[in-house]
Design a protein around this motif. Structure first.
Motif, PDB file in Angstrom:
ATOM      1  N   SER A 411       0.825  -1.214   0.000  1.00 52.65           N
ATOM      2  CA  SER A 411       0.000   0.000   0.000  1.00 52.65           C
ATOM      3  C   SER A 411       0.858   1.264   0.000  1.00 52.65           C
ATOM      4  O   SER A 411       0.411   2.318  -0.452  1.00 52.65           O
ATOM      5  N   ARG A 412       2.082   1.168   0.502  1.00 53.42           N
ATOM      6  CA  ARG A 412       2.951   2.340   0.582  1.00 53.42           C
ATOM      7  C   ARG A 412       3.874   2.490  -0.620  1.00 53.42           C
ATOM      8  O   ARG A 412       4.587   3.490  -0.727  1.00 53.42           O
ATOM      9  N   TYR A 413       3.873   1.514  -1.503  1.00 53.76           N
ATOM     10  CA  TYR A 413       4.845   1.558  -2.595  1.00 53.76           C
ATOM     11  C   TYR A 413       4.637   2.765  -3.500  1.00 53.76           C
ATOM     12  O   TYR A 413       5.595   3.490  -3.809  1.00 53.76           O
ATOM     13  N   GLU A 414       3.400   2.995  -3.956  1.00 57.43           N
ATOM     14  CA  GLU A 414       3.163   4.072  -4.921  1.00 57.43           C
ATOM     15  C   GLU A 414       3.526   5.433  -4.347  1.00 57.43           C
ATOM     16  O   GLU A 414       4.133   6.267  -5.031  1.00 57.43           O
ATOM     17  N   GLU A 415       3.163   5.674  -3.087  1.00 56.64           N
ATOM     18  CA  GLU A 415       3.500   6.955  -2.460  1.00 56.64           C
ATOM     19  C   GLU A 415       5.016   7.104  -2.346  1.00 56.64           C
ATOM     20  O   GLU A 415       5.566   8.180  -2.612  1.00 56.64           O
ATOM     21  N   THR A 416       5.688   6.020  -1.960  1.00 58.30           N
ATOM     22  CA  THR A 416       7.140   6.067  -1.824  1.00 58.30           C
ATOM     23  C   THR A 416       7.804   6.292  -3.175  1.00 58.30           C
ATOM     24  O   THR A 416       8.735   7.099  -3.306  1.00 58.30           O
ATOM     25  N   TYR A 417       7.318   5.595  -4.191  1.00 59.24           N
ATOM     26  CA  TYR A 417       7.878   5.773  -5.530  1.00 59.24           C
ATOM     27  C   TYR A 417       7.690   7.218  -5.998  1.00 59.24           C
ATOM     28  O   TYR A 417       8.615   7.832  -6.545  1.00 59.24           O
ATOM     29  N   SER A 418       6.496   7.766  -5.796  1.00 60.50           N
ATOM     30  CA  SER A 418       6.205   9.116  -6.263  1.00 60.50           C
ATOM     31  C   SER A 418       7.133  10.147  -5.612  1.00 60.50           C
ATOM     32  O   SER A 418       7.686  11.018  -6.287  1.00 60.50           O
ATOM     33  N   THR A 419       7.329  10.017  -4.303  1.00 57.76           N
ATOM     34  CA  THR A 419       8.221  10.943  -3.598  1.00 57.76           C
ATOM     35  C   THR A 419       9.648  10.824  -4.110  1.00 57.76           C
ATOM     36  O   THR A 419      10.330  11.825  -4.364  1.00 57.76           O
ATOM     37  N   TRP A 420      10.106   9.597  -4.250  1.00 64.31           N
ATOM     38  CA  TRP A 420      11.470   9.341  -4.728  1.00 64.31           C
ATOM     39  C   TRP A 420      11.666   9.890  -6.141  1.00 64.31           C
ATOM     40  O   TRP A 420      12.671  10.542  -6.436  1.00 64.31           O
ATOM     41  N   ALA A 421      10.707   9.638  -7.019  1.00 67.36           N
ATOM     42  CA  ALA A 421      10.817  10.104  -8.405  1.00 67.36           C
ATOM     43  C   ALA A 421      10.824  11.626  -8.463  1.00 67.36           C
ATOM     44  O   ALA A 421      11.549  12.228  -9.270  1.00 67.36           O
ATOM     45  N   GLN A 422      10.019  12.279  -7.630  1.00 67.89           N
ATOM     46  CA  GLN A 422       9.990  13.744  -7.606  1.00 67.89           C
ATOM     47  C   GLN A 422      11.324  14.306  -7.132  1.00 67.89           C
ATOM     48  O   GLN A 422      11.789  15.336  -7.639  1.00 67.89           O
ATOM     49  N   GLU A 423      11.958  13.622  -6.164  1.00 66.75           N
ATOM     50  CA  GLU A 423      13.263  14.073  -5.686  1.00 66.75           C
ATOM     51  C   GLU A 423      14.300  13.990  -6.799  1.00 66.75           C
ATOM     52  O   GLU A 423      15.115  14.915  -6.981  1.00 66.75           O
ATOM     53  N   LEU A 424      14.294  12.889  -7.558  1.00 67.25           N
ATOM     54  CA  LEU A 424      15.229  12.761  -8.679  1.00 67.25           C
ATOM     55  C   LEU A 424      14.947  13.827  -9.728  1.00 67.25           C
ATOM     56  O   LEU A 424      15.878  14.429 -10.281  1.00 67.25           O
ATOM     57  N   ARG A 425      13.682  14.059 -10.002  1.00 68.24           N
ATOM     58  CA  ARG A 425      13.298  15.038 -11.023  1.00 68.24           C
ATOM     59  C   ARG A 425      13.784  16.439 -10.638  1.00 68.24           C
ATOM     60  O   ARG A 425      14.262  17.210 -11.483  1.00 68.24           O
ATOM     61  N   ALA A 426      13.690  16.771  -9.350  1.00 69.99           N
ATOM     62  CA  ALA A 426      14.091  18.099  -8.896  1.00 69.99           C
ATOM     63  C   ALA A 426      15.592  18.331  -9.064  1.00 69.99           C
ATOM     64  O   ALA A 426      16.028  19.475  -9.235  1.00 69.99           O
ATOM     65  N   ARG A 427      16.380  17.255  -9.039  1.00 68.85           N
ATOM     66  CA  ARG A 427      17.836  17.391  -9.163  1.00 68.85           C
ATOM     67  C   ARG A 427      18.308  17.316 -10.609  1.00 68.85           C
ATOM     68  O   ARG A 427      19.489  17.540 -10.892  1.00 68.85           O
ATOM     69  N   ALA A 428      17.419  16.964 -11.512  1.00 69.39           N
ATOM     70  CA  ALA A 428      17.805  16.772 -12.913  1.00 69.39           C
ATOM     71  C   ALA A 428      17.560  18.039 -13.722  1.00 69.39           C
ATOM     72  O   ALA A 428      16.762  18.905 -13.345  1.00 69.39           O
ATOM     73  N   PHE A 429      18.245  18.119 -14.853  1.00 66.20           N
ATOM     74  CA  PHE A 429      17.978  19.198 -15.818  1.00 66.20           C
ATOM     75  C   PHE A 429      16.958  18.689 -16.827  1.00 66.20           C
ATOM     76  O   PHE A 429      17.206  17.709 -17.541  1.00 66.20           O
ATOM     77  N   VAL A 430      15.801  19.340 -16.866  1.00 61.28           N
ATOM     78  CA  VAL A 430      14.738  18.951 -17.805  1.00 61.28           C
ATOM     79  C   VAL A 430      14.263  20.204 -18.525  1.00 61.28           C
ATOM     80  O   VAL A 430      13.853  21.180 -17.888  1.00 61.28           O
ATOM     81  N   GLU A 431      14.326  20.170 -19.846  1.00 61.04           N
ATOM     82  CA  GLU A 431      13.835  21.280 -20.667  1.00 61.04           C
ATOM     83  C   GLU A 431      12.764  20.753 -21.620  1.00 61.04           C
ATOM     84  O   GLU A 431      13.040  19.892 -22.461  1.00 61.04           O
TER      85      GLU A 431
END
Length: 437
Positions: A411-431
């Motif tokens: 039940s916690r996987y999706e929330e954990t994945y979403s938080t983790w993915a957002q953290e990676l996205r914030a550190r990446a360069f995306v245009e």
């Protein structure tokens, strides 16, 4: 699971199905351009269009609704951006997938399609996909799976206090309608897929007349047999299960009704439903006993070469030959079944409740030992099911706690994945880039 998570899951499992690749060869050639840059790596419009077509094909094969094209394109592009970020993270942190693992994955794809490697490569070439491209996508899939196992699942911590709290809440909180066990019966007045507004209105009037007959006192079960376009066995009952395993529309329409109550008309993609509450149970405390089932099945996957209608007819013929004694279920499973249980004669082993998809489990639960079902359609294809035996098993306290721990982890996987993915996205360069004018 929200639709973004569903798109991600389709991307991760789709490499096991060759149908997902055929769309590449069919794509019309247009001038290409870059739609996004991720850490200096470009994503092109043709890549996004190809992925949108592939996801659309998979959703249609699974008979699921397809979002509007622009919405689907946005979701697919977001998933592709996240995949690029995560693959870069995997490479930078030392995750490597060797050729042996890719070889094994490639063999698995061939086995699932019941062909050998040379035939697999021929089919890929016919669809315009090189072996190198195919293996690269397999490698990416395996890389992402290993990254998620390490960095997402590794973040999920379920303490003993979490387990105790869940068990206590399960005992005290019976207010959530989605935690109740319910059994609904339905009358389905079907609406053809391409029905006009006028046809739909006429069919709705038919449904209203049926509801009026029920309100006037006519027997629900008799009207099921007379009128329902859905399964009429057992009075149209859909089976006792947790409410969250029913379509949300059904739960909403019946949650205020008592046993015996009949809903208003419910509209779905299949048509108009009238629902009756057969049984309601408050959620129990932690399960101490479970009834395990041992079944075998034959699975035919439907695709462009084998329609659902043809698969149903083929398995109906298989059932008749088994009942006539000219063959055995095990022999037919070994020869025909398109999943990993084929070598065991279709034997699925002992299964706890909830291990199979609802459409499969409901039919299995209605079988007596030794019985063979009629062909059953699920999201995976068409099944023929035989129940071998059942047994009642008592869970010891440790097994109960471990079961709860697994539920909490899932039940916690999706929330954990979403938080983790957002953290990676914030550190990446995306245009993100606009299409050229």
């Amino acid at each position: 699971m929200d639709f973004q998570a569903h798109i991600r899951s389709l991307a991760l499992v789709s490499l096991s199905l060759l149908a997902g690749f055929s769309v590449h060869a069919q794509a019309p050639q247009q001038a290409d351009f870059i739609v996004a840059v991720v850490n200096s790596e470009p994503i092109t419009n043709s890549e996004v269009r190809s992925e949108v077509r592939r996801i659309t094909l998979q959703l249609e094969q699974q008979r699921q609704s397809v979002p509007p094209t622009e919405e689907l394109r946005r979701l697919v592009l977001e998933r592709m951006v996240n995949d690029r970020i995560q693959l870069r993270m995997a490479r930078d942190t030392g995750i490597r997938v060797d050729d042996a693992a890719v070889d094994q994955a490639e063999q698995s794809v061939a086995q699932q399609n019941q062909i050998d490697l040379p035939a697999l490569h021929q089919r890929l070439a016919k669809d315009g996909v090189s072996v190198a491209t195919f293996r690269a996508q397999l490698r990416d899939q395996l890389t992402l799976a290993r990254l998620h196992e390490r960095d997402v699942e590794g973040r999920i911590r379920i303490s003993d206090q979490d387990v105790e709290r869940f068990l206590q809440d399960q005992q005290n909180n019976n207010v959530d309608p989605l935690t109740q066990d319910i059994n609904l019966a339905q009358i389905l007045i079907a609406v053809p897929e391409k029905a006009t507004a006028e046809q739909t209105a006429l069919i709705f009037q038919q449904a209203q007349k049926v509801l009026s007959r029920i309100r006037a006192g006519e027997d629900f079960g008799r009207l099921v047999q007379e009128l329902s376009a859905a399964d009429r066995n057992n009075g149209g009952q859909l089976g006792l299960r947790r409410a969250d395993r029913y379509p949300p529309l059904f739960v909403t329409a019946t949650q205020q009704l008592g046993v015996g109550g009949v809903s208003e008309i419910v509209r779905s993609g299949a048509g108009f439903h009238i629902l009756q509450v057969v049984e309601k149970r408050a959620p129990a405390t932690a399960t101490r006993f479970v009834v395990q089932s041992r079944a075998r099945h034959i699975l035919l996957r439907t695709d462009a070469k084998l329609s659902q209608t043809a698969a149903i007819a083929r398995l109906a013929d298989v059932k008749q030959r088994i009942l006539a004694g000219s063959t055995t279920f095990q022999a037919q499973a070994r020869a025909l079944s398109q999943d990993g249980s084929a070598e065991q004669g279709g034997d699925l082993g002992w299964a706890n409740p909830g291990m199979f998809v609802p459409e499969f489990e409901e039919v299995m639960n209605r079988l007596n030992e030794g019985d063979i079902s009629n062909p059953v359609v699920s999201r995976f294809g068409v099944h023929l099911i035989q129940l071998i035996e059942r047994r009642r098993v008592e869970l010891n306290p440790q097994q109960v706690r471990e079961s709860v721990r697994n539920q909490l982890r899932q039940s916690r996987y999706e929330e954990t994945y979403s938080t983790w993915a957002q953290e990676l996205r914030a550190r990446a360069f995306v245009e993100m880039r606009e299409p050229p004018q």
